[in-house]
Write an enzyme that holds these catalytic residues in place. Structure first.
Site, PDB file in Angstrom:
ATOM      1  N   GLY A 140      -3.301  -7.326   8.323  1.00 36.37           N
ATOM      2  CA  GLY A 140      -2.562  -7.400   9.604  1.00 36.37           C
ATOM      3  C   GLY A 140      -1.265  -8.008   9.668  1.00 36.37           C
ATOM      4  O   GLY A 140      -0.668  -8.316  10.647  1.00 36.37           O
ATOM      5  N   ARG A 188      -7.009 -20.252   6.667  1.00 31.53           N
ATOM      6  CA  ARG A 188      -7.023 -21.716   7.467  1.00 31.53           C
ATOM      7  C   ARG A 188      -8.646 -22.206   7.137  1.00 31.53           C
ATOM      8  O   ARG A 188      -8.811 -23.408   6.636  1.00 31.53           O
ATOM      9  CB  ARG A 188      -6.981 -21.864   8.783  1.00 31.53           C
ATOM     10  CG  ARG A 188      -5.508 -22.009   9.265  1.00 31.53           C
ATOM     11  CD  ARG A 188      -5.323 -22.450  10.913  1.00 31.53           C
ATOM     12  NE  ARG A 188      -4.024 -22.659  11.324  1.00 31.53           N
ATOM     13  CZ  ARG A 188      -3.469 -23.925  11.242  1.00 31.53           C
ATOM     14  NH1 ARG A 188      -4.064 -24.865  10.487  1.00 31.53           N
ATOM     15  NH2 ARG A 188      -2.068 -23.892  11.844  1.00 31.53           N
ATOM     16  N   LYS A 217      -7.795   1.199  -5.028  1.00 29.92           N
ATOM     17  CA  LYS A 217      -8.946   0.600  -4.149  1.00 29.92           C
ATOM     18  C   LYS A 217     -10.066   1.530  -4.646  1.00 29.92           C
ATOM     19  O   LYS A 217     -10.301   2.712  -4.528  1.00 29.92           O
ATOM     20  CB  LYS A 217      -8.609   0.841  -2.665  1.00 29.92           C
ATOM     21  CG  LYS A 217      -7.741  -0.288  -2.133  1.00 29.92           C
ATOM     22  CD  LYS A 217      -7.537  -0.150  -0.641  1.00 29.92           C
ATOM     23  CE  LYS A 217      -6.531  -1.054  -0.215  1.00 29.92           C
ATOM     24  NZ  LYS A 217      -6.722  -2.365  -0.028  1.00 29.92           N
ATOM     25  N   ASP A 256       0.939  -1.258  -0.013  1.00 29.89           N
ATOM     26  CA  ASP A 256      -0.084   0.054  -0.051  1.00 29.89           C
ATOM     27  C   ASP A 256       0.842   1.425   0.036  1.00 29.89           C
ATOM     28  O   ASP A 256       1.981   1.337   0.660  1.00 29.89           O
ATOM     29  CB  ASP A 256      -0.901   0.109   1.192  1.00 29.89           C
ATOM     30  CG  ASP A 256      -2.007  -0.820   1.202  1.00 29.89           C
ATOM     31  OD1 ASP A 256      -2.303  -1.475  -0.027  1.00 29.89           O
ATOM     32  OD2 ASP A 256      -2.807  -0.970   2.214  1.00 29.89           O
ATOM     33  N   GLY A 310      -0.347  -3.469   3.961  1.00 30.69           N
ATOM     34  CA  GLY A 310      -0.985  -2.150   4.175  1.00 30.69           C
ATOM     35  C   GLY A 310      -0.105  -1.225   4.901  1.00 30.69           C
ATOM     36  O   GLY A 310       0.926  -0.492   4.623  1.00 30.69           O
ATOM     37  N   SER A 311      -0.696  -1.274   6.237  1.00 27.16           N
ATOM     38  CA  SER A 311       0.294  -0.221   7.068  1.00 27.16           C
ATOM     39  C   SER A 311       1.649  -0.684   7.652  1.00 27.16           C
ATOM     40  O   SER A 311       2.153   0.081   8.207  1.00 27.16           O
ATOM     41  CB  SER A 311      -0.762  -0.106   8.308  1.00 27.16           C
ATOM     42  OG  SER A 311      -2.287   0.035   7.907  1.00 27.16           O
ATOM     43  N   GLY A 346      -5.254  -2.706   9.152  1.00 27.41           N
ATOM     44  CA  GLY A 346      -4.886  -1.676   9.884  1.00 27.41           C
ATOM     45  C   GLY A 346      -4.491  -1.910  11.221  1.00 27.41           C
ATOM     46  O   GLY A 346      -4.072  -1.088  12.112  1.00 27.41           O
TER      47      GLY A 346
END
EC number: 4.3.3.6
Length: 302
Positions: free
Chosen positions: A222, A173, A89, A32, A243-244, A161
């Site tokens: 995450g 899973r 996005k 990102d 992302g972050s 995030g």
């Protein structure tokens, strides 16, 4: 030999070509980015593509309000800055945002639960677009519904995030377990499973026979460390979205490089130990367990 215009038509538009582009990202890391400077860092650290957005998920959580597609001018600047593919996005169900992104020339569109949904009932019909789409999923029926709508790539939703990989692991899973279940069913049992789970019957059979999703499946939501990325590759993901976790880290360049190297060496603990050493602190993060249900993004768009 086809004319140039024919080649352009061949390059974009069909399911085969859309899925082919998605497969070209296998084994890679998609990062990102918010600015052209971040896009340059992402490319320099080894990203196979960048995802343009107005703010990384952690910042979207902090500021609240309505999260929308990025500024078209910013997307164009990022496209001009790098030589790797640029994705963008759009909000769930916001066809016009997707059309704008396609007109800008992005290489893939992420119809993302990270942004505020425009439609609580329906996703965009992705089959109408020349550009390939990626969508998130928490389980197999959700993934197959998105593929039926035209998604060329699936990613785990995780909990974007947070820097907490727990939900990405759970979703991956779950998908793997449901695929294993399907492979042990006969034709009639698969038909029943499809009805009970609201999944497209033909894609249920295709998935059961192949033993995997019909499209590539990346991890997202995450992932904040090289070890997180390696873990998701261990669980059978085809690649990683971060992302972050890159630009929320103490040293984005070191973290980006380390995550790319971890994906390439996910099955070598000695190499992973070297990769993860001396790269600075990762993003602070927030445990998924501490999030109120109304702040969880993964339930958007099922």
């Amino acid at each position: 030999m086809p004319e140039a215009t024919d080649l352009e038509e061949l390059k974009r538009g069909t399911d085969l070509v859309k899925r082919g582009f998605a497969r070209m990202q296998k084994g890679g890391v998609i990062m990102d980015v918010v600015t052209r400077e971040q896009a340059r860092i992402a490319e320099d650290t080894g990203a196979v593509a960048v995802m343009a957005l107005e703010a990384v998920p952690a910042d979207i959580r902090k500021r609240g309000g309505v999260a929308r597609m990025p500024d078209p001018e910013n997307v164009t600047e990022i496209i001009d800055e790098v030589s790797i593919p640029v994705m963008g996005k759009s909000r769930i169900g916001h066809r016009k945002e997707a059309e704008i992104l396609e007109s800008l020339g992005v290489d893939m569109i992420d119809e993302s639960e990270v942004l505020t949904p425009a439609d609580d009932e329906y996703h965009t019909d992705k089959r109408d677009f020349a550009s390939p789409f990626v969508c998130g999923a928490r389980d197999l029926p959700e993934a197959l519904r998105r593929i039926r709508e035209g998604a060329a790539m699936i990613r785990t939703k995780g909990e974007a995030g947070t820097g907490d990989v727990n939900q990405a692991v759970k979703h991956q899973r779950t998908i793997k377990t449901q695929i294993r279940t399907l492979t042990g069913l006969n034709h009639e049992e698969r038909e029943k499973w499809a009805r009970e789970h609201g999944a497209p019957r033909d894609l249920v059979h295709e998935t059961a026979e192949a033993g995997r999703l019909p499209v590539v499946n990346f991890a997202a939501g995450g992932i904040a460390t090289p070890a997180d990325a390696a873990l998701m590759m261990y669980h059978g993901c085809d690649g990683i979205f971060v992302g972050s976790g890159i630009f929320g880290a103490e040293d984005p360049e070191a973290m980006g490089t380390a995550i790319v190297e971890a994906v390439n060496n996910w099955d070598d603990p000695d190499e992973l130990a070297d990769i993860a050493s001396g790269i600075g602190k990762g993003m602070k993060g927030q445990s998924n367990e501490d999030l109120p249900d109304e702040e969880k993004l993964q339930g958007r768009g099922v």
